[in-house]
Scaffold this active site. Structure first.
Site, PDB file in Angstrom:
ATOM      1  CG  ASP A  15      -2.179   0.784   1.060  1.00 31.67           C
ATOM      2  OD1 ASP A  15      -2.338   1.416   0.001  1.00 31.67           O
ATOM      3  OD2 ASP A  15      -3.026   0.760   1.969  1.00 31.67           O
ATOM      4  CG  HIS A 208      -5.176   5.218   3.842  1.00 31.55           C
ATOM      5  ND1 HIS A 208      -4.142   5.307   2.938  1.00 31.55           N
ATOM      6  CD2 HIS A 208      -5.649   3.950   3.742  1.00 31.55           C
ATOM      7  CE1 HIS A 208      -4.016   4.143   2.308  1.00 31.55           C
ATOM      8  NE2 HIS A 208      -4.923   3.295   2.785  1.00 31.55           N
ATOM      9  CB  CYS A 239      -5.750   4.019  -2.881  1.00 34.49           C
ATOM     10  SG  CYS A 239      -6.550   2.948  -4.104  1.00 34.49           S
TER      11      CYS A 239
HETATM   12  P1  HMG Z   1      -9.730  -5.478 -16.074  1.00 34.04           P
HETATM   13  O1  HMG Z   1      -9.058  -4.637 -17.098  1.00 34.04           O
HETATM   14  O2  HMG Z   1     -11.186  -5.308 -15.885  1.00 34.04           O
HETATM   15  O3  HMG Z   1      -9.427  -7.051 -16.208  1.00 34.04           O
HETATM   16  O4  HMG Z   1      -8.992  -5.240 -14.696  1.00 34.04           O
HETATM   17  P2  HMG Z   1      -9.487  -8.071 -17.347  1.00 34.04           P
HETATM   18  O5  HMG Z   1      -9.838  -9.366 -16.696  1.00 34.04           O
HETATM   19  O6  HMG Z   1     -10.319  -7.566 -18.493  1.00 34.04           O
HETATM   20  O7  HMG Z   1      -7.933  -8.144 -17.818  1.00 34.04           O
HETATM   21  C1  HMG Z   1      -7.304  -7.071 -18.442  1.00 34.04           C
HETATM   22  C2  HMG Z   1      -5.831  -7.360 -18.507  1.00 34.04           C
HETATM   23  O8  HMG Z   1      -5.294  -7.449 -17.170  1.00 34.04           O
HETATM   24  C3  HMG Z   1      -5.489  -8.681 -19.180  1.00 34.04           C
HETATM   25  O9  HMG Z   1      -4.232  -8.504 -19.828  1.00 34.04           O
HETATM   26  C4  HMG Z   1      -5.345  -9.622 -18.014  1.00 34.04           C
HETATM   27  O10 HMG Z   1      -4.507 -10.710 -18.307  1.00 34.04           O
HETATM   28  C5  HMG Z   1      -4.665  -8.723 -16.996  1.00 34.04           C
HETATM   29  P3  HMG Z   1      -4.125  -8.224 -21.399  1.00 34.04           P
HETATM   30  O11 HMG Z   1      -4.706  -9.454 -22.043  1.00 34.04           O
HETATM   31  O12 HMG Z   1      -4.949  -6.990 -21.665  1.00 34.04           O
HETATM   32  O13 HMG Z   1      -2.648  -8.032 -21.597  1.00 34.04           O
HETATM   33  N1  HMG Z   1      -4.888  -9.164 -15.615  1.00 34.04           N
HETATM   34  C6  HMG Z   1      -3.898  -9.292 -14.725  1.00 34.04           C
HETATM   35  N2  HMG Z   1      -2.572  -9.079 -14.806  1.00 34.04           N
HETATM   36  C7  HMG Z   1      -1.847  -9.308 -13.691  1.00 34.04           C
HETATM   37  N3  HMG Z   1      -2.382  -9.718 -12.515  1.00 34.04           N
HETATM   38  C8  HMG Z   1      -3.699  -9.944 -12.417  1.00 34.04           C
HETATM   39  C9  HMG Z   1      -4.517  -9.734 -13.553  1.00 34.04           C
HETATM   40  N4  HMG Z   1      -5.817  -9.853 -13.778  1.00 34.04           N
HETATM   41  C10 HMG Z   1      -6.036  -9.509 -15.049  1.00 34.04           C
HETATM   42  N5  HMG Z   1      -4.199 -10.350 -11.263  1.00 34.04           N
HETATM   43  C11 HMG Z   1      -8.250  -5.912 -12.522  1.00 34.04           C
HETATM   44  C12 HMG Z   1      -9.394  -5.912 -13.531  1.00 34.04           C
HETATM   45  C13 HMG Z   1      -8.826  -6.324 -11.188  1.00 34.04           C
HETATM   46  C14 HMG Z   1      -7.199  -6.892 -12.969  1.00 34.04           C
HETATM   47  C15 HMG Z   1      -7.655  -4.487 -12.455  1.00 34.04           C
HETATM   48  O14 HMG Z   1      -8.724  -3.610 -12.218  1.00 34.04           O
HETATM   49  C16 HMG Z   1      -6.637  -4.326 -11.391  1.00 34.04           C
HETATM   50  O15 HMG Z   1      -5.571  -4.903 -11.430  1.00 34.04           O
HETATM   51  N6  HMG Z   1      -6.945  -3.497 -10.364  1.00 34.04           N
HETATM   52  C17 HMG Z   1      -6.055  -3.310  -9.233  1.00 34.04           C
HETATM   53  C18 HMG Z   1      -6.211  -1.948  -8.662  1.00 34.04           C
HETATM   54  C19 HMG Z   1      -5.308  -1.800  -7.474  1.00 34.04           C
HETATM   55  O16 HMG Z   1      -4.337  -2.512  -7.328  1.00 34.04           O
HETATM   56  N7  HMG Z   1      -5.621  -0.823  -6.614  1.00 34.04           N
HETATM   57  C20 HMG Z   1      -4.839  -0.557  -5.439  1.00 34.04           C
HETATM   58  C21 HMG Z   1      -4.931  -1.623  -4.410  1.00 34.04           C
HETATM   59  S1  HMG Z   1      -6.438  -1.569  -3.456  1.00 34.04           S
HETATM   60  C22 HMG Z   1      -6.106  -0.455  -2.181  1.00 34.04           C
HETATM   61  O17 HMG Z   1      -5.105   0.201  -2.211  1.00 34.04           O
HETATM   62  C23 HMG Z   1      -7.061  -0.362  -1.029  1.00 34.04           C
HETATM   63  C24 HMG Z   1      -6.557  -1.087   0.233  1.00 34.04           C
HETATM   64  O18 HMG Z   1      -5.287  -0.602   0.625  1.00 34.04           O
HETATM   65  C25 HMG Z   1      -7.539  -0.875   1.365  1.00 34.04           C
HETATM   66  C26 HMG Z   1      -7.932   0.611   1.518  1.00 34.04           C
HETATM   67  O19 HMG Z   1      -7.075   1.412   1.922  1.00 34.04           O
HETATM   68  O20 HMG Z   1      -9.066   0.911   1.174  1.00 34.04           O
HETATM   69  C27 HMG Z   1      -6.434  -2.589  -0.008  1.00 34.04           C
HETATM   70 MG    MG Z   2      -4.983   1.203   1.881  1.00 34.88          MG
END
Ligand code: HMG
Ligand code: MG
Length: 286
Positions: A15, A208, A239
């Site tokens: 994070d 946070h 984030c």
């Molecule tokens: P999408 O574009 O809807 O997914 O993203 P998709 O299934 O259509 O796939 C698109 C592309 O992503 C494909 O690749 C997949 O293979 C690839 P392409 O064929 O286009 O080359 N893909 C992946 N690659 C690597 N690892 C994976 C994966 N899955 C699909 N796991 C998805 C949907 C969920 C993947 C995307 O929206 C995403 O990665 N989001 C992450 C966002 C994120 O990391 N945010 C920050 C973390 S959360 C946070 O900080 C909050 C927290 O701290 C708590 C708080 O404070 O609230 C936890």
């Molecule tokens: Mg967080």
């Protein structure tokens, strides 16, 4: 002899770093993770197996997970959004997984391109993989107090999403103040609502610190029985999909807070402060 103990989950390498704009070398991330373990942190969220297009800073997740030196007594976990991420994380040696959804539909969509219900469906195969591998899964509920797009979130919504994660098999639910504008009063109301659906031993607080009240929110949650809190060394973080959200609560502030209460954290504060100073200099030129 400490009267009680608390567990701190160090989320800095995930994070904390995910929001850093400049590319950070994998070797620097690995050094940070090991220094945190050396300081006594027993649970470290090392990286995120998310799409590198969405969060480029986490693109080296495999190298980080594989490369992290395993110290005895330390659990190295990975954040995963779906089956693809879970498979890769487990193959790289993750000892625990964390899935993430939200109590706000708008945030869930911005963060993971799906609704809350769809996110829960995506977690089913993650849970199956984790169960087969014998690793625990934590579930984050983002926007547990406020959403950058929808404003204040009703405590009951957080409680319902938490119950869904618990029913899915998550062993821990991280109630997350993503924006960091929460107050102790609203934290207490949200935790109380959630406690009607899940026991305190399953709940963790992830605050946070945008408005500087995160430690007061920890105290409010502690009063209601929570014993697991997340910190990010040096207060790094934010984030990418929560505009305006500042860093996480600094781990060293949590340690200081509980030390003053005589509550055992297992963390060596002097060592941790050194890590915080080192990363401030390294990443922010302080
Ligand atoms: P999408 O574009 O809807 O997914 O993203 P998709 O299934 O259509 O796939 C698109 C592309 O992503 C494909 O690749 C997949 O293979 C690839 P392409 O064929 O286009 O080359 N893909 C992946 N690659 C690597 N690892 C994976 C994966 N899955 C699909 N796991 C998805 C949907 C969920 C993947 C995307 O929206 C995403 O990665 N989001 C992450 C966002 C994120 O990391 N945010 C920050 C973390 S959360 C946070 O900080 C909050 C927290 O701290 C708590 C708080 O404070 O609230 C936890
Ligand atoms: Mg967080």
């Amino acid at each position: 002899m400490a009267a009680d103990s608390v567990t701190i989950v160090e989320v800095g390498p995930r994070d904390g770093l995910q929001n850093e704009k400049a590319e950070i070398a994998t070797a620097d991330k690995l050094a940070l993770i090991d220094q945190l373990a050396e300081a006594g942190l027993s649970r470290i969220e090392a990286t995120a197996f998310v799409s590198p297009r969405w969060v480029p800073q986490m693109a080296d997740h495999e190298a980080v997970m594989r490369g992290a030196v395993r110290r005895q007594g330390v659990i190295y976990s990975a954040l995963v959004p779906n089956e693809k991420g879970a498979e890769a994380a487990l193959a790289a040696g993750a000892q625990a997984l964390a899935v993430f959804t939200a109590a706000s539909e708008s945030f869930c969509r911005k963060n993971t391109n799906c609704s809350i219900a769809e996110s829960i469906e995506r977690f089913r195969p993650v849970m199956a993989l984790a169960q087969r591998a014998g690793v625990p899964v934590r579930g984050y509920v983002s926007c547990a107090l406020d959403c950058p797009y929808e404003g204040e979130i009703a405590p009951e919504v957080v409680a319902v999403v938490s119950a869904e994660l618990a029913a899915l098999g998550c062993s821990e639910i991280a109630l997350s103040d993503t924006l960091g504008h929460g107050t102790p009063e609203r934290t207490a109301a949200m935790v109380e609502a959630t406690l009607r659906r899940a026991p305190a031993r399953m709940l963790a607080g992830h605050f946070h610190d945008t408005s500087g009240r995160a430690i007061a929110n920890v105290a409010a949650a502690w009063e209601l029985g929570l014993r697991v809190f997340d910190g990010s060394v040096g207060g790094l973080g934010g984030c990418p999909y929560a505009p305006g959200a500042a860093g996480n609560l600094a781990t060293e502030r949590i340690v200081t807070h509980f030390a003053a209460m005589g509550v055992e954290t297992g963390v060596d504060l002097a060592r941790l402060n050194m890590v915080a100073q080192r990363i401030a200099a390294q990443f922010h030129g302080a």
